[in-house]
Motif scaffolding. Structure first.
Motif, PDB file in Angstrom:
ATOM      1  N   ASP A 109       3.712   2.375 -10.038  1.00 53.15           N
ATOM      2  CA  ASP A 109       3.753   2.925 -11.435  1.00 53.15           C
ATOM      3  C   ASP A 109       5.208   2.833 -11.836  1.00 53.15           C
ATOM      4  O   ASP A 109       5.502   2.683 -13.040  1.00 53.15           O
ATOM      5  N   TYR A 110       6.150   3.385 -11.205  1.00 52.29           N
ATOM      6  CA  TYR A 110       7.572   3.228 -11.498  1.00 52.29           C
ATOM      7  C   TYR A 110       8.235   1.885 -12.042  1.00 52.29           C
ATOM      8  O   TYR A 110       8.732   1.710 -12.865  1.00 52.29           O
ATOM      9  N   ALA A 127       0.788  -1.094  -0.018  1.00 52.67           N
ATOM     10  CA  ALA A 127       0.049   0.105   0.028  1.00 52.67           C
ATOM     11  C   ALA A 127       0.914   1.375   0.033  1.00 52.67           C
ATOM     12  O   ALA A 127       0.488   2.106  -0.484  1.00 52.67           O
ATOM     13  N   THR A 128       2.027   1.220   0.770  1.00 54.39           N
ATOM     14  CA  THR A 128       2.794   2.447   0.873  1.00 54.39           C
ATOM     15  C   THR A 128       3.529   2.476  -0.547  1.00 54.39           C
ATOM     16  O   THR A 128       3.609   3.689  -1.277  1.00 54.39           O
ATOM     17  N   MET A 129       3.911   1.482  -1.082  1.00 54.08           N
ATOM     18  CA  MET A 129       4.588   1.618  -2.437  1.00 54.08           C
ATOM     19  C   MET A 129       3.746   2.205  -3.378  1.00 54.08           C
ATOM     20  O   MET A 129       3.919   2.866  -4.401  1.00 54.08           O
ATOM     21  N   GLN A 130       2.236   1.883  -3.450  1.00 53.32           N
ATOM     22  CA  GLN A 130       1.275   2.320  -4.254  1.00 53.32           C
ATOM     23  C   GLN A 130       1.045   3.565  -4.139  1.00 53.32           C
ATOM     24  O   GLN A 130       1.032   4.569  -4.978  1.00 53.32           O
ATOM     25  N   ALA A 131       0.850   4.090  -2.908  1.00 51.01           N
ATOM     26  CA  ALA A 131       0.594   5.496  -2.438  1.00 51.01           C
ATOM     27  C   ALA A 131       1.661   6.459  -3.025  1.00 51.01           C
ATOM     28  O   ALA A 131       1.546   7.639  -3.336  1.00 51.01           O
ATOM     29  N   ALA A 132       3.079   5.889  -2.529  1.00 51.56           N
ATOM     30  CA  ALA A 132       4.171   6.823  -2.981  1.00 51.56           C
ATOM     31  C   ALA A 132       4.522   6.710  -4.686  1.00 51.56           C
ATOM     32  O   ALA A 132       5.295   7.553  -4.938  1.00 51.56           O
ATOM     33  N   GLY A 133       3.788   5.865  -5.341  1.00 48.45           N
ATOM     34  CA  GLY A 133       4.100   5.918  -6.896  1.00 48.45           C
ATOM     35  C   GLY A 133       5.272   4.908  -7.223  1.00 48.45           C
ATOM     36  O   GLY A 133       5.676   4.804  -8.339  1.00 48.45           O
ATOM     37  N   GLY A 134       5.568   4.058  -6.212  1.00 48.59           N
ATOM     38  CA  GLY A 134       6.752   3.084  -6.601  1.00 48.59           C
ATOM     39  C   GLY A 134       6.285   1.894  -7.593  1.00 48.59           C
ATOM     40  O   GLY A 134       6.747   1.308  -8.286  1.00 48.59           O
ATOM     41  N   CYS A 163      11.245 -10.661 -10.501  1.00 52.19           N
ATOM     42  CA  CYS A 163      12.057  -9.619  -9.924  1.00 52.19           C
ATOM     43  C   CYS A 163      10.978  -8.531  -9.348  1.00 52.19           C
ATOM     44  O   CYS A 163      11.306  -7.855  -8.089  1.00 52.19           O
ATOM     45  N   PHE A 164       9.843  -8.161  -9.993  1.00 52.52           N
ATOM     46  CA  PHE A 164       8.772  -7.667  -9.353  1.00 52.52           C
ATOM     47  C   PHE A 164       8.339  -8.227  -7.946  1.00 52.52           C
ATOM     48  O   PHE A 164       8.152  -7.485  -7.172  1.00 52.52           O
ATOM     49  N   VAL A 209       6.231  -0.614 -12.996  1.00 50.55           N
ATOM     50  CA  VAL A 209       5.420  -1.150 -14.003  1.00 50.55           C
ATOM     51  C   VAL A 209       6.184  -0.515 -15.301  1.00 50.55           C
ATOM     52  O   VAL A 209       6.247  -1.192 -16.234  1.00 50.55           O
ATOM     53  N   ARG A 210       6.338   0.854 -15.241  1.00 42.69           N
ATOM     54  CA  ARG A 210       7.083   1.668 -16.349  1.00 42.69           C
ATOM     55  C   ARG A 210       8.457   0.818 -16.630  1.00 42.69           C
ATOM     56  O   ARG A 210       8.884   0.634 -17.981  1.00 42.69           O
ATOM     57  N   ILE A 211       9.139   0.366 -15.667  1.00 40.28           N
ATOM     58  CA  ILE A 211      10.401  -0.060 -16.207  1.00 40.28           C
ATOM     59  C   ILE A 211      10.223  -1.562 -16.791  1.00 40.28           C
ATOM     60  O   ILE A 211      10.918  -1.949 -17.496  1.00 40.28           O
ATOM     61  N   ALA A 212       9.362  -2.305 -16.052  1.00 37.88           N
ATOM     62  CA  ALA A 212       8.883  -3.741 -16.550  1.00 37.88           C
ATOM     63  C   ALA A 212       8.460  -3.651 -17.862  1.00 37.88           C
ATOM     64  O   ALA A 212       8.812  -4.090 -18.820  1.00 37.88           O
ATOM     65  N   GLU A 213       7.762  -2.458 -18.254  1.00 38.03           N
ATOM     66  CA  GLU A 213       7.049  -2.657 -19.630  1.00 38.03           C
ATOM     67  C   GLU A 213       8.145  -2.134 -20.667  1.00 38.03           C
ATOM     68  O   GLU A 213       8.060  -2.734 -21.655  1.00 38.03           O
ATOM     69  N   LYS A 214       9.145  -1.247 -20.231  1.00 37.95           N
ATOM     70  CA  LYS A 214      10.366  -0.922 -21.261  1.00 37.95           C
ATOM     71  C   LYS A 214      11.214  -2.375 -21.356  1.00 37.95           C
ATOM     72  O   LYS A 214      11.359  -2.588 -22.543  1.00 37.95           O
ATOM     73  N   ILE A 215      11.340  -3.154 -20.306  1.00 31.87           N
ATOM     74  CA  ILE A 215      12.138  -4.144 -20.427  1.00 31.87           C
ATOM     75  C   ILE A 215      11.598  -5.048 -21.613  1.00 31.87           C
ATOM     76  O   ILE A 215      11.885  -5.899 -22.393  1.00 31.87           O
ATOM     77  N   LEU A 216       9.863  -5.371 -21.127  1.00 37.82           N
ATOM     78  CA  LEU A 216       9.329  -6.486 -21.967  1.00 37.82           C
ATOM     79  C   LEU A 216       9.063  -5.922 -23.387  1.00 37.82           C
ATOM     80  O   LEU A 216       9.193  -6.697 -24.489  1.00 37.82           O
ATOM     81  N   ARG A 217       8.927  -4.713 -23.591  1.00 37.76           N
ATOM     82  CA  ARG A 217       8.746  -4.205 -24.909  1.00 37.76           C
ATOM     83  C   ARG A 217      10.154  -4.061 -25.960  1.00 37.76           C
ATOM     84  O   ARG A 217      10.138  -3.923 -26.916  1.00 37.76           O
ATOM     85  N   SER A 218      11.040  -3.955 -25.016  1.00 39.97           N
ATOM     86  CA  SER A 218      12.646  -3.716 -25.698  1.00 39.97           C
ATOM     87  C   SER A 218      12.980  -5.063 -26.687  1.00 39.97           C
ATOM     88  O   SER A 218      13.545  -5.097 -27.642  1.00 39.97           O
TER      89      SER A 218
END
Length: 130
Positions: free
Chosen positions: A71-72, A62-69, A98-99, A74-83
């Motif tokens: 989303d961060y 919950a703290t990770m979600q509230a702090a934006g961690g 890793c997630f 998910v963005r990193i994972a998306e870049k890795i998967l789409r690369s």
């Protein structure tokens, strides 16, 4: 006697699963009442250590979600998967692991499933097959 108690447990689980929602908890409470008052069984001590571990993991997520961690990550994972979309069968489980490692719970990976499915669909790869 143990087989009767086991049958009561199974019936309570089956009826509760069909009721959906909070029905499983209600049926568990009714089975517990049967065990307590009909079979005169004594309840055990509550698993405080397990409850505190669950509380810690949920609070962290919950703290990770509230702090934006989240989303961060998910963005990193998306870049890795789409690369490297052709390596989705290798990278998908690795990124998901890793997630889970960094977030503390496997339930966090639900946000990665749509990205894995989209990348695999675009490359016509079925990630559930080796």
């Amino acid at each position: 006697m143990i087989w009767i108690q086991f049958a009561i447990l199974l019936v309570a689980i089956l009826i509760g699963a069909r009721m959906k929602g909070i029905g499983l908890g209600v049926m568990g409470m009714m089975a517990l009442a049967l065990y307590l008052f009909v079979f005169r069984m004594r309840p055990a001590e509550p698993p405080i250590d397990v409850m505190l571990i669950i509380l810690a993991v949920v609070s962290t997520a919950a703290t990770m979600q509230a702090a934006g961690g989240m989303d961060y990550l998910v963005r990193i994972a998306e870049k890795i998967l789409r690369s490297k979309p052709s390596m989705i069968t290798l990278l998908g489980p690795l990124v998901t692991f890793c997630f889970t490692l960094f977030a503390g719970t496997a339930h966090i990976t639900y946000s990665l499933l749509p990205i894995i499915a989209e990348v695999a669909t675009k490359k016509r790869i079925r990630p559930e097959r080796p």
